[in-house]
Scaffold this motif. Structure first.
Motif, PDB file in Angstrom:
ATOM      1  N   THR A 269      47.440  49.680  35.618  1.00  0.00           N
ATOM      2  CA  THR A 269      47.430  48.229  35.428  1.00  0.00           C
ATOM      3  C   THR A 269      46.093  47.608  35.795  1.00  0.00           C
ATOM      4  OG1 THR A 269      49.813  47.973  35.663  1.00  0.00           O
ATOM      5  CG2 THR A 269      48.460  46.090  36.313  1.00  0.00           C
ATOM      6  N   SER A 270      45.490  48.060  36.894  1.00  0.00           N
ATOM      7  CA  SER A 270      44.219  47.463  37.321  1.00  0.00           C
ATOM      8  C   SER A 270      43.134  47.691  36.275  1.00  0.00           C
ATOM      9  CB  SER A 270      43.786  48.041  38.670  1.00  0.00           C
ATOM     10  OG  SER A 270      43.694  49.453  38.613  1.00  0.00           O
ATOM     11  N   THR A 271      43.125  48.848  35.619  1.00  0.00           N
ATOM     12  CA  THR A 271      42.113  49.146  34.612  1.00  0.00           C
ATOM     13  C   THR A 271      42.357  48.353  33.332  1.00  0.00           C
ATOM     14  OG1 THR A 271      42.001  51.381  35.535  1.00  0.00           O
ATOM     15  CG2 THR A 271      40.905  51.010  33.430  1.00  0.00           C
ATOM     16  N   ILE A 272      43.614  48.278  32.903  1.00  0.00           N
ATOM     17  CA  ILE A 272      43.933  47.494  31.705  1.00  0.00           C
ATOM     18  C   ILE A 272      43.580  46.029  31.927  1.00  0.00           C
ATOM     19  CG2 ILE A 272      45.777  46.703  30.168  1.00  0.00           C
ATOM     20  CD1 ILE A 272      47.268  49.321  30.850  1.00  0.00           C
ATOM     21  N   ALA A 273      43.978  45.477  33.074  1.00  0.00           N
ATOM     22  CA  ALA A 273      43.693  44.070  33.376  1.00  0.00           C
ATOM     23  C   ALA A 273      42.199  43.827  33.413  1.00  0.00           C
ATOM     24  CB  ALA A 273      44.341  43.676  34.702  1.00  0.00           C
ATOM     25  N   ALA A 274      41.452  44.761  33.998  1.00  0.00           N
ATOM     26  CA  ALA A 274      40.001  44.620  34.080  1.00  0.00           C
ATOM     27  C   ALA A 274      39.376  44.599  32.694  1.00  0.00           C
ATOM     28  CB  ALA A 274      39.423  45.758  34.917  1.00  0.00           C
ATOM     29  N   MET A 275      39.736  45.555  31.866  1.00  0.00           N
ATOM     30  CA  MET A 275      39.147  45.634  30.531  1.00  0.00           C
ATOM     31  C   MET A 275      39.526  44.421  29.690  1.00  0.00           C
ATOM     32  SD  MET A 275      39.467  49.718  29.657  1.00  0.00           S
ATOM     33  CE  MET A 275      38.447  49.590  28.175  1.00  0.00           C
ATOM     34  N   LYS A 276      40.771  43.996  29.773  1.00  0.00           N
ATOM     35  CA  LYS A 276      41.228  42.823  29.013  1.00  0.00           C
ATOM     36  C   LYS A 276      40.455  41.573  29.431  1.00  0.00           C
ATOM     37  CE  LYS A 276      45.381  39.962  28.292  1.00  0.00           C
ATOM     38  NZ  LYS A 276      45.229  39.810  26.837  1.00  0.00           N
ATOM     39  N   SER A 277      40.351  41.363  30.726  1.00  0.00           N
ATOM     40  CA  SER A 277      39.664  40.175  31.233  1.00  0.00           C
ATOM     41  C   SER A 277      38.190  40.191  30.836  1.00  0.00           C
ATOM     42  CB  SER A 277      39.816  40.101  32.755  1.00  0.00           C
ATOM     43  OG  SER A 277      39.115  39.007  33.280  1.00  0.00           O
ATOM     44  N   VAL A 278      37.536  41.341  31.006  1.00  0.00           N
ATOM     45  CA  VAL A 278      36.111  41.453  30.700  1.00  0.00           C
ATOM     46  C   VAL A 278      35.865  41.269  29.206  1.00  0.00           C
ATOM     47  CG1 VAL A 278      34.164  43.055  30.641  1.00  0.00           C
ATOM     48  CG2 VAL A 278      35.547  42.849  32.714  1.00  0.00           C
ATOM     49  N   LEU A 279      36.653  41.932  28.387  1.00  0.00           N
ATOM     50  CA  LEU A 279      36.445  41.845  26.940  1.00  0.00           C
ATOM     51  C   LEU A 279      36.692  40.433  26.409  1.00  0.00           C
ATOM     52  CD1 LEU A 279      38.007  45.257  25.993  1.00  0.00           C
ATOM     53  CD2 LEU A 279      35.672  44.550  25.404  1.00  0.00           C
ATOM     54  N   GLU A 280      37.697  39.767  26.912  1.00  0.00           N
ATOM     55  CA  GLU A 280      37.959  38.398  26.463  1.00  0.00           C
ATOM     56  C   GLU A 280      36.804  37.473  26.839  1.00  0.00           C
ATOM     57  OE1 GLU A 280      42.878  38.336  26.388  1.00  0.00           O
ATOM     58  OE2 GLU A 280      41.807  37.484  28.113  1.00  0.00           O
ATOM     59  N   GLU A 281      36.229  37.682  28.015  1.00  0.00           N
ATOM     60  CA  GLU A 281      35.083  36.860  28.412  1.00  0.00           C
ATOM     61  C   GLU A 281      33.835  37.223  27.615  1.00  0.00           C
ATOM     62  OE1 GLU A 281      34.216  35.511  32.365  1.00  0.00           O
ATOM     63  OE2 GLU A 281      36.084  36.359  33.128  1.00  0.00           O
ATOM     64  N   MET A 282      33.678  38.489  27.290  1.00  0.00           N
ATOM     65  CA  MET A 282      32.541  38.885  26.451  1.00  0.00           C
ATOM     66  C   MET A 282      32.622  38.211  25.082  1.00  0.00           C
ATOM     67  SD  MET A 282      32.379  42.973  27.371  1.00  0.00           S
ATOM     68  CE  MET A 282      30.928  43.372  26.368  1.00  0.00           C
ATOM     69  N   LEU A 283      33.808  38.204  24.512  1.00  0.00           N
ATOM     70  CA  LEU A 283      33.978  37.603  23.188  1.00  0.00           C
ATOM     71  C   LEU A 283      33.835  36.080  23.225  1.00  0.00           C
ATOM     72  CD1 LEU A 283      36.904  39.863  22.001  1.00  0.00           C
ATOM     73  CD2 LEU A 283      34.654  39.699  20.904  1.00  0.00           C
ATOM     74  N   ALA A 284      34.042  35.490  24.402  1.00  0.00           N
ATOM     75  CA  ALA A 284      33.909  34.044  24.543  1.00  0.00           C
ATOM     76  C   ALA A 284      32.489  33.615  24.904  1.00  0.00           C
ATOM     77  CB  ALA A 284      34.887  33.534  25.605  1.00  0.00           C
ATOM     78  N   LEU A 285      31.590  34.572  25.107  1.00  0.00           N
ATOM     79  CA  LEU A 285      30.205  34.239  25.426  1.00  0.00           C
ATOM     80  C   LEU A 285      29.565  33.452  24.283  1.00  0.00           C
ATOM     81  CD1 LEU A 285      28.925  37.613  26.941  1.00  0.00           C
ATOM     82  CD2 LEU A 285      29.024  35.426  28.161  1.00  0.00           C
ATOM     83  N   PRO A 286      28.544  32.673  24.581  1.00  0.00           N
ATOM     84  CA  PRO A 286      27.797  32.008  23.507  1.00  0.00           C
ATOM     85  C   PRO A 286      27.303  33.012  22.471  1.00  0.00           C
ATOM     86  CG  PRO A 286      27.165  31.117  25.638  1.00  0.00           C
ATOM     87  CD  PRO A 286      28.061  32.282  25.919  1.00  0.00           C
ATOM     88  N   ALA A 287      27.088  32.551  21.275  1.00  0.00           N
ATOM     89  CA  ALA A 287      26.779  33.412  20.123  1.00  0.00           C
ATOM     90  C   ALA A 287      25.537  34.274  20.328  1.00  0.00           C
ATOM     91  CB  ALA A 287      26.622  32.556  18.876  1.00  0.00           C
ATOM     92  N   LYS A 288      24.627  33.849  21.195  1.00  0.00           N
ATOM     93  CA  LYS A 288      23.386  34.618  21.364  1.00  0.00           C
ATOM     94  C   LYS A 288      23.618  35.976  22.023  1.00  0.00           C
ATOM     95  CE  LYS A 288      21.792  33.024  25.928  1.00  0.00           C
ATOM     96  NZ  LYS A 288      20.644  32.510  26.674  1.00  0.00           N
ATOM     97  N   TYR A 289      24.779  36.143  22.629  1.00  0.00           N
ATOM     98  CA  TYR A 289      25.077  37.407  23.307  1.00  0.00           C
ATOM     99  C   TYR A 289      25.775  38.361  22.344  1.00  0.00           C
ATOM    100  CZ  TYR A 289      24.086  34.945  27.682  1.00  0.00           C
ATOM    101  OH  TYR A 289      23.487  34.234  28.689  1.00  0.00           O
ATOM    102  N   GLY A 290      25.132  39.461  22.041  1.00  0.00           N
ATOM    103  CA  GLY A 290      25.747  40.479  21.219  1.00  0.00           C
ATOM    104  C   GLY A 290      25.563  40.258  19.738  1.00  0.00           C
ATOM    105  N   THR A 291      25.300  41.335  19.038  1.00  0.00           N
ATOM    106  CA  THR A 291      25.193  41.286  17.579  1.00  0.00           C
ATOM    107  C   THR A 291      26.600  41.272  16.985  1.00  0.00           C
ATOM    108  OG1 THR A 291      25.203  43.682  17.390  1.00  0.00           O
ATOM    109  CG2 THR A 291      23.059  42.615  17.693  1.00  0.00           C
ATOM    110  N   ALA A 292      26.675  41.081  15.695  1.00  0.00           N
ATOM    111  CA  ALA A 292      27.969  41.119  15.010  1.00  0.00           C
ATOM    112  C   ALA A 292      28.622  42.488  15.191  1.00  0.00           C
ATOM    113  CB  ALA A 292      27.780  40.796  13.529  1.00  0.00           C
ATOM    114  N   LYS A 293      27.806  43.524  15.153  1.00  0.00           N
ATOM    115  CA  LYS A 293      28.328  44.878  15.336  1.00  0.00           C
ATOM    116  C   LYS A 293      28.885  45.059  16.749  1.00  0.00           C
ATOM    117  CE  LYS A 293      26.996  49.750  14.946  1.00  0.00           C
ATOM    118  NZ  LYS A 293      25.875  50.693  14.642  1.00  0.00           N
TER     119      LYS A 293
END
Length: 799
Positions: A573-597
């Motif tokens: 559970t701790s690993t799933i929760a960590a990855m879910k939380s981190v990935l959702e915040e990564m996807l919510a970052l401003p557009a300048k972070y990360g390429t489309a790929k």
């Protein structure tokens, strides 16, 4: 749950009515009697320097510590001890020692209008000692050093070099090398030089089957020299003395006034550098030496920094009540006083260590097993250059809501700088990508040697044997399969434990959310942490089951672990929760972070995360620590990590009752509950809005320590002063006062009615909230910027 939103017009009325309940100076720590020993010392610091200061038998004494002073074994060495005595003996019958928080210095007063002022420059590595008196005196200053000869590390003291814990001198020779001391007429220079031919990283590279890539490993200890110069103008070197403090022998270099004075300054200039020659280090030291130490301009700059620091935030409780008896006031005082300790390593090259920070004192007074000269003042359990992620995080999480954002850089840089090493070991062992930062990791990114192989010093230095590297796992059909795995750890607690890198990834993302600061330099670490988990679980599933994902395209997260507790876990559970939380915040970052790929990859990983498992326990549906597991080793509660730090359940979020039932009924043994050291029970209770429980637990957590200084907690499960003890208490109190979900700001979600308070805390989107709570009601409020006032939700205070 009942709550009310603050109307915009009401906020406007509140804005102009806000007034601070008190001044931070009201929390100054004052002692009217001398101390018995170093365990009754008072912290002093600034920049990246920490001193333990006390007066014992009329002598003023202080230890000197600085961030990053690691020897070749990765012990965090102190920089010596200074002893001051005055011929007039002014402290014998009249004594007052005060830590003046507002300006960040210590003042000691005695007879004859004698005043000693000690302060540390925030922006330069300089300690100032200023003595004035109404009566002429002769001052004696002694620089004391216990590293005057090479010392073979005994089995007892190898915990300070945690990689070598449980090794023996016979099988693994290990030395703390002597310092170089060079006395002059009115100053003394000393330094410790690490030996490049005895580096812990080289030994671990051999042990951990990384010899083929050893030259590619980043080594922060290479050619490291650290020390300083004590400048005592008007004093002269008179010789040396040999003596013993507590149980440690030392040599002292004595300086004394050549004639009586009414004023004496002593300045200690520190210097750390990577340089292959002693001459190169000395040249750098001379550039550090100030020409006019203690001048008013530097003092003004220092006090300005401290004033700005205290202006960031505060939590004041029951300031109008009796300070000698009111527990709420004590908790508020200790919250703020501990913040001073954290500020002393604001600009450290390395993070504040959870197991003592810069303020460890003689181990004889911490644990009885170390009495009798078994260790030196350099000792601390759990290592100097080894960092345990689940402990370190609690030192740094409170800095978000306290607004001490710049102080988080050392912890973030720890991972950024060693990223290459962690990625390299992944590639060598498993052939896939991503950073494999283990739970107990060295300051260069490799696992602490003791966790990689428990008894690695029982033979001559060599790679871990193939027989010790065989790993047996079970596939989905229940079949056992054995593999040669050089990347596997043998320590039963931290095997498969990589969650720390995910949690620090979330911390970096939250930092961006709070401040809007550019975190581009940390995105490679964040993405690498995600990629490791994604590819690692697919790697093992392919080897065990013949396919990387399950029939639904989900990760089979095995072999995993629910922190150090639920081992051989599937879908922890701790690993799933960590990855879910981190990935959702990564996807919510401003557009300048990360390429489309990159963003497509992040989304794909998020979509293949399995669901967090639940189970029936004690008649209640609760969050499970994993889908399945084997051994139950430690006493953590990973089933509640979706509450904190990952914020998937809690006040203002769905399924709150499920999380509450997990808190009350979801543990597998009583020992999983607690308040000492890293236990975060008060945080769980606060996040769940359980006011009475949160109050009770945070009171136990933040009550006065057993040592003289209020916030020198521990040793508990770690060491003293225990900084993750204080950090977890800070987080809990902050969460009781204010929580955030998305753009919502929940005020008083777990605040007790009998705690009147004045708070100033920080929220996401560059928001500051100032509130006064009186008799369980919001009396005054200021939200900056004002446009965020519409997002404030005031929770009803529970009786």
């Amino acid at each position: 749950m009942l709550f009310k939103k603050i109307s915009f017009s009401l906020v406007l009325l509140f804005v102009f009515a806000v007034s601070k309940a008190q001044d931070i100076s009201d929390y100054n720590v004052v002692w009217n009697s001398q101390s018995k020993n170093s365990s009754e010392s008072m912290p002093l610091g600034g920049g990246d320097i920490g001193c333990n200061v006390w007066v014992e038998n009329n002598d003023l004494i202080f230890y000197i510590a600085r961030s990053g002073t690691f020897d070749e074994n990765n012990s965090l060495l102190k920089l010596g001890r200074v002893r001051i005595s005055l011929s007039t003996n002014p402290f014998k019958s009249n004594f007052r020692q005060e830590l003046k928080l507002k300006e960040g210095y210590i003042e000691i007063k005695g007879d004859n209008n004698t005043v000693v002022k000690l302060w540390v420059e925030v922006f330069k590595p300089v300690i100032h000692l200023e003595i004035t008196s109404g009566q002429k005196f002769i001052a004696k200053a002694i620089f004391e050093d216990w590293r005057t000869a090479d010392r073979s590390l005994s089995p007892d003291e190898r915990h300070q070099s945690y990689s070598f814990n449980l090794t023996t001198p016979e099988k693994m020779p290990l030395f703390t090398r002597k310092d170089t001391i060079d006395p002059h007429h009115s100053d003394i220079i000393w330094y410790h030089k690490d030996r490049d031919d005895e580096m812990v990283i080289d030994k671990e590279a051999i042990q951990q089957h990384l010899s083929s890539v050893k030259e590619q490993l980043w080594n922060p200890l290479k050619s490291l020299i650290f020390g300083g110069e004590m400048v005592a103008n008007g004093m002269a070197f008179t010789g040396t003395i040999d003596s013993t403090y507590i149980t440690t022998k030392y040599r002292g270099w004595v300086y004394q006034n050549t004639s009586p004075v009414i004023h004496q300054n002593i300045d200690i200039v520190l210097h750390t550098a990577h340089t292959p020659t002693n001459a190169g280090w000395i040249k750098g030291l001379q550039q550090e030496v100030v020409q006019s130490p203690g001048n008013s301009q530097k003092w003004a700059k220092n006090t300005q920094w401290w004033a700005q620091y205290w202006s960031h935030s505060h939590i004041y409780i029951n300031t109008a009540k009796d300070h000698t008896t009111d527990k709420g006031w004590e908790i508020g005082r200790n919250y703020n006083v501990f913040r001073y300790q954290l500020a002393c390593n604001a600009f450290g090259e390395f993070p504040t260590k959870f197991n003592g920070g810069l303020f460890t004192f003689d181990a004889d007074f911490v644990k009885g097993e170390y009495k009798g000269g078994k260790v030196t003042p350099d000792f601390r359990r759990w290592g100097g250059g080894s960092f345990t992620a689940q402990n370190q995080r609690l030192v740094y999480w409170p800095m978000l809501k306290s607004g001490d954002f710049s102080m988080m850089k050392p912890q973030f840089e720890f991972y950024r700088r060693s990223l290459g090493n962690a990625e390299l070991r992944t590639k060598v062992y498993w052939g896939h990508d991503g950073a494999s930062f283990t739970e107990q990791v060295e300051n260069f990114g490799l696992p602490a040697g003791h966790t990689y192989e428990k008894l690695w010093g029982n033979t001559t230095l060599r790679p871990r044997s193939d027989s010790s590297s065989m790993r047996t796992l079970v596939n989905l059909k229940g079949e056992k399969k054995t593999f040669l795995d050089y990347g596997d750890l043998t320590n039963i607690y931290v095997i498969d434990h990589y969650d720390g890198e995910l949690e620090f990834s979330k911390m970096m993302l939250d930092y961006q959310l709070f401040t809007g600061a550019d975190i581009s330099q940390y995105l490679p670490f964040i993405e690498s942490s995600i990629r490791f988990h994604d590819e690692h679980f697919q790697y093992w599933s392919q080897k065990l089951n013949g396919y990387p994902l399950d029939a639904n395209g989900k990760l089979i997260m095995y072999p995993g672990t629910g922190l150090e507790t639920y081992k051989s876990a599937t879908n922890a559970t701790s690993t799933i929760a960590a990855m879910k939380s981190v990935l959702e915040e990564m996807l919510a970052l401003p557009a300048k972070y990360g390429t489309a790929k990159q963003r497509a990859y992040w989304k794909a990983v998020l979509n293949r995360l399995p669901e967090i498992a639940t189970r029936q326990l004690n008649g209640f549906k609760v969050i499970s620590p994993a889908q399945s597991w084997g051994a139950l080793n430690n006493i953590e509660l990973p089933q509640l990590y979706p509450v904190f730090p990952y914020g998937l359940y809690g006040v203002g979020l769905p399924d709150l009752q499920l999380a509450i039932d997990t808190w009350h009924h979801g543990a597998d043994k009583k020992g999983q509950y607690g308040i000492v050291s890293w236990h975060q029970d008060p945080i769980f209770a606060a996040r769940l809005g359980l006011t009475g429980e949160a109050k009770d637990l945070v009171t136990k957590k933040l009550s006065n320590s057993t040592f003289r200084y209020f916030t020198f907690w521990g040793p508990g499960l770690d060491w003293a002063p225990d900084h993750n003890w204080g950090g977890s208490g800070m987080i809990a109190l902050q969460e009781m006062a204010m929580q955030t979900v998305g753009k919502k700001i929940y005020l008083m979600p777990a605040w007790p009615k009998d705690w009147d308070a004045d708070i100033k805390l920080h929220a996401p989107y560059n928001t500051t909230v100032e509130a006064t709570i009186k008799n369980g009601k919001l009396a005054k409020l200021k939200v900056t910027p004002l446009s965020r006032a519409k997002d404030v939700v005031v929770m009803p205070v529970q009786e």
